[in-house]
Motif scaffolding. Structure first.
Motif, PDB file in Angstrom:
ATOM      1  N   GLY A 419     -18.564   1.475  57.093  1.00  0.00           N
ATOM      2  CA  GLY A 419     -17.640   1.181  56.004  1.00  0.00           C
ATOM      3  C   GLY A 419     -17.284   2.431  55.237  1.00  0.00           C
ATOM      4  N   SER A 420     -16.106   2.409  54.642  1.00  0.00           N
ATOM      5  CA  SER A 420     -15.626   3.567  53.890  1.00  0.00           C
ATOM      6  C   SER A 420     -15.615   3.233  52.413  1.00  0.00           C
ATOM      7  CB  SER A 420     -14.216   3.929  54.362  1.00  0.00           C
ATOM      8  OG  SER A 420     -13.656   4.930  53.543  1.00  0.00           O
ATOM      9  N   VAL A 421     -16.061   4.166  51.588  1.00  0.00           N
ATOM     10  CA  VAL A 421     -16.057   3.998  50.139  1.00  0.00           C
ATOM     11  C   VAL A 421     -15.226   5.124  49.529  1.00  0.00           C
ATOM     12  CG1 VAL A 421     -17.455   3.947  48.038  1.00  0.00           C
ATOM     13  CG2 VAL A 421     -18.292   2.859  50.124  1.00  0.00           C
ATOM     14  N   ASN A 422     -14.368   4.774  48.597  1.00  0.00           N
ATOM     15  CA  ASN A 422     -13.532   5.755  47.910  1.00  0.00           C
ATOM     16  C   ASN A 422     -14.414   6.879  47.352  1.00  0.00           C
ATOM     17  OD1 ASN A 422     -11.921   7.191  46.084  1.00  0.00           O
ATOM     18  ND2 ASN A 422     -10.764   5.371  45.491  1.00  0.00           N
ATOM     19  N   PRO A 423     -14.241   8.134  47.816  1.00  0.00           N
ATOM     20  CA  PRO A 423     -15.113   9.223  47.363  1.00  0.00           C
ATOM     21  C   PRO A 423     -15.035   9.460  45.857  1.00  0.00           C
ATOM     22  CG  PRO A 423     -13.609   9.975  49.113  1.00  0.00           C
ATOM     23  CD  PRO A 423     -13.263   8.570  48.812  1.00  0.00           C
ATOM     24  N   TRP A 424     -13.891   9.193  45.257  1.00  0.00           N
ATOM     25  CA  TRP A 424     -13.732   9.370  43.810  1.00  0.00           C
ATOM     26  C   TRP A 424     -14.695   8.451  43.069  1.00  0.00           C
ATOM     27  CZ3 TRP A 424     -12.486   6.594  39.430  1.00  0.00           C
ATOM     28  CH2 TRP A 424     -12.056   7.325  38.317  1.00  0.00           C
ATOM     29  N   PHE A 425     -14.737   7.172  43.473  1.00  0.00           N
ATOM     30  CA  PHE A 425     -15.661   6.223  42.847  1.00  0.00           C
ATOM     31  C   PHE A 425     -17.101   6.578  43.187  1.00  0.00           C
ATOM     32  CE2 PHE A 425     -12.167   3.367  41.874  1.00  0.00           C
ATOM     33  CZ  PHE A 425     -12.640   2.657  40.781  1.00  0.00           C
TER      34      PHE A 425
END
Length: 453
Positions: A419-425
Motif C-alpha cells: 500500500g502507498s501512503v502520502n509521504p507528506w502525511f
C-alpha cells in the motif's frame, strides 16, 4: 560425466523448462522430452509436467506426494552431511510444478472452474512456503513457519504475497462474473477471496435474484473466515489489569497451589509426613476495565478495499468486547455513519460504496462529535491520505491528538502490507509522535489492545 554433474544438469533442465514455459507458452520439444526423462527417472508421474493438471489432482492420484509439497520451498538447514543431489532433482521437479501452475495464469476469459483451480494451486504454493492456504492472499494473516531461522524465505514471502494477490485479481477481472453468479453450479465452484469480494462489492448494485444471493453468500463466507482469524488475534492479549477489589472465584481452576502450600507450611505434621491444609488460596481473574470509545474511520475509495474489509470486521470484533463503545464511519467524497451495523460486518460491507475520490473533512465532521471524553477515546483513521485539502485535515487530526485523544493513523492493514501512503502525511504524523501503522493487521490489533488495557 560425474554423478554430481549429472544431477546438476538434470535440475538445470527442469528449471530451464520452467522459465521457457513462463515466458513463452509454446512448448520447446527438446526441453519437454528431456524434462520428461528426468521426471520418470526420479520416479515421479509424467502428469507433473502438464500445466493443465492441478496439484490437487496430482496429490489425489498419488497421495504419497502430498506430504512432499508441505514446506517444499523452505531452505534446509546447512550441515556437514553430503548433499543428496538425487533428492534435489526430485525437489526441483515438484517446485517447478507449483510455480508453473501458479504463475502461468494464461490469458483471455476465465471460468469459475479455472479460478478455483488456480486458488487451489496457490494454496499449495503457500504450503510449500510454510504458510497455510490463503495465508498470503488476503485477510487470513499468516507468517511462514520457521521464518526466524530461514532469512532467505523471510525476504521472499513479503514479495511473493502481493504478486499472488495481483494474479488472483487479474483472474477475477477476466471472469464473466455476473453470468457465473447467476448459475448456482458455477457459483458453488468459487472460493471466497479478497479479490473476489472486492469485485462483488463493486458490482453488487447491478446484481439481483440468484446472482445477488450467491454474491452475498460468498461475501458472508469470506467475512466469517477472516473474522475467525482476527478473533484469535484479539483474544491472544487480555484487556485490562487485574481488579483486586473483586474477590477471587473459589473454583478449582483458580486454585493457587503454590501459595496454598506456602501459607500452610506451619501445619506440616512430621510424624505423619502430611501437610494439613486449613485454608485455600485462589487467584484473582477479574479484570478492571473502564469504558473506552473506539472511533474507526475508513477510507472506502478504490485503493483501500483490502483495508476496509479487514477493519470493518475488526471493528465488529472490538464492538463485542465488554465496555468498548465502537463507532464506524466510512467515507470517500461523502461520509456514512455505519455505527448501527457495526456488530455485523456483512451488513456493513453491503452498505459501503467503493470508489470515488477522498474528502477526509466530511468524515472528520462526523467523527468529532463522537469524542466526548478525549482521554478515553481512540480514533483509528485508515486511509492512504491522498487528500485534496491535506493541510486543513491534518490540522484537525493534530488538534484531536493534542486534546488527549489517542489518534492512530493506519496506511495499510492487509495480509501483504502492500500500500502507498502520502509521504507528506507520513512525515507529519511522525513529527506529531503518531507514526503511521502500515503492514499486517496484527500491528493494529496490538496497538488497540494496548490502548484498551
Amino acid at each position: 560425466m560425474s554423478g554430481e554433474t549429472s544431477h546438476d544438469n538434470r535440475r538445470q533442465v527442469l528449471y530451464w523448462r520452467l522459465l521457457a514455459r513462463l515466458f513463452d507458452r509454446e512448448e520447446q520439444a527438446g526441453l519437454e522430452s528431456a524434462s520428461l526423462a528426468v521426471v520418470e527417472d526420479v520416479g515421479l508421474p509424467p502428469a507433473l509436467l502438464d500445466p493443465r493438471t492441478s496439484v490437487d489432482s496430482i496429490a489425489q492420484r498419488h497421495p504419497e506426494l502430498a506430504a512432499e509439497f508441505d514446506g517444499l520451498m523452505i531452505p534446509e538447514s546447512t550441515s556437514d552431511e553430503p548433499r543428496d543431489r538425487a533428492a534435489e532433482v526430485r525437489r526441483a521437479a515438484l517446485v517447478s510444478k507449483v510455480l508453473l501452475n501458479v504463475f502461468d495464469s494464461g490469458s483471455g476469459a476465465v471460468t469459475a472452474e479455472q479460478l478455483s483451480r488456480w486458488q487451489s494451486d496457490a494454496g499449495w504454493l503457500e504450503r510449500a512456503l510454510g504458510c497455510p492456504p490463503g495465508g498470503l492472499r488476503g485477510g487470513r494473516g499468516a507468517s511462514p513457519s520457521g521464518g526466524g531461522t530461514t532469512p532467505d524465505l523471510g525476504r521472499l514471502v513479503p514479495e511473493i504475497g502481493p504478486e499472488l494477490g495481483a494474479i488472483e485479481a487479474d483472474l477475477v477481472d477476466r471472469m464473466q462474473l455476473r453470468e457465473v453468479l447467476a448459475d448456482p453450479d458455477l457459483a458453488a465452484q468459487l472460493t471466497p477471496s479478497m479479490s473476489l469480494v472486492e469485485q462483488l462489492l463493486r458490482d453488487k448494485d447491478n446484481l439481483s435474484g440468484v446472482a445477488l444471493a450467491n454474491a452475498k453468500d460468498l461475501i458472508r463466507r469470506f467475512v466469517d473466515e477472516v473474522a475467525e482469524v482476527l478473533r484469535t488475534q484479539v483474544a491472544q492479549a487480555q484487556v485490562g489489569e487485574l481488579d483486586r477489589s473483586v474477590p477471587p472465584k473459589r473454583v478449582f481452576r483458580n486454585l493457587d497451589l503454590d501459595r496454598t502450600i506456602w501459607k500452610n507450611l506451619t501445619n506440616w505434621d512430621p510424624e505423619e509426613e502430611r501437610l494439613l491444609v486449613d485454608r485455600l488460596f485462589y487467584r484473582r481473574t477479574a479484570r478492571r476495565t473502564t469504558p473506552q470509545r473506539l472511533v474507526v474511520v475508513v477510507d472506502q475509495s478504490g485503493s483501500m478495499v483490502d483495508s476496509m474489509v479487514n477493519c470493518t470486521i475488526l471493528a465488529s470484533i472490538f464492538a463485542g468486547l465488554p465496555k468498548v463503545d465502537v463507532h464506524l464511519i466510512a467515507y470517500d467524497t461523502r461520509a456514512l455513519d455505519l455505527t448501527p451495523w457495526v456488530h455485523d460486518p456483512f451488513e456493513t460491507l453491503l452498505r459501503t460504496q467503493l470508489g470515488g475520490g477522498t474528502n477526509g473533512e466530511v468524515a472528520m465532521a462526523l467523527a468529532r462529535p463522537k469524542i466526548t471524553e478525549p482521554r478515553s477515546t481512540a480514533v483509528v483513521w485508515i486511509s492512504d491520505f491522498y487528500e485534496w485539502s491535506a493541510e486543513a485535515l491534518f490540522a484537525s487530526m493534530a488538534a484531536l491528538h493534542r486534546s488527549g485523544t489517542k489518534f492512530i493513523p493506519v496506511g495499510s492493514v492487509t495480509s501483504s502490507g502492500r500500500g502507498s501512503v502520502n509521504p507528506w502525511f507520513r512525515q507529519r504524523f511522525k513529527d506529531l509522535g503518531t507514526p503511521v501503522i502500515s503492514g499486517h493487521i496484527r500491528k493494529l490489533v496490538a496497538e488497540l489492545k494496548t490502548f484498551l488495557a
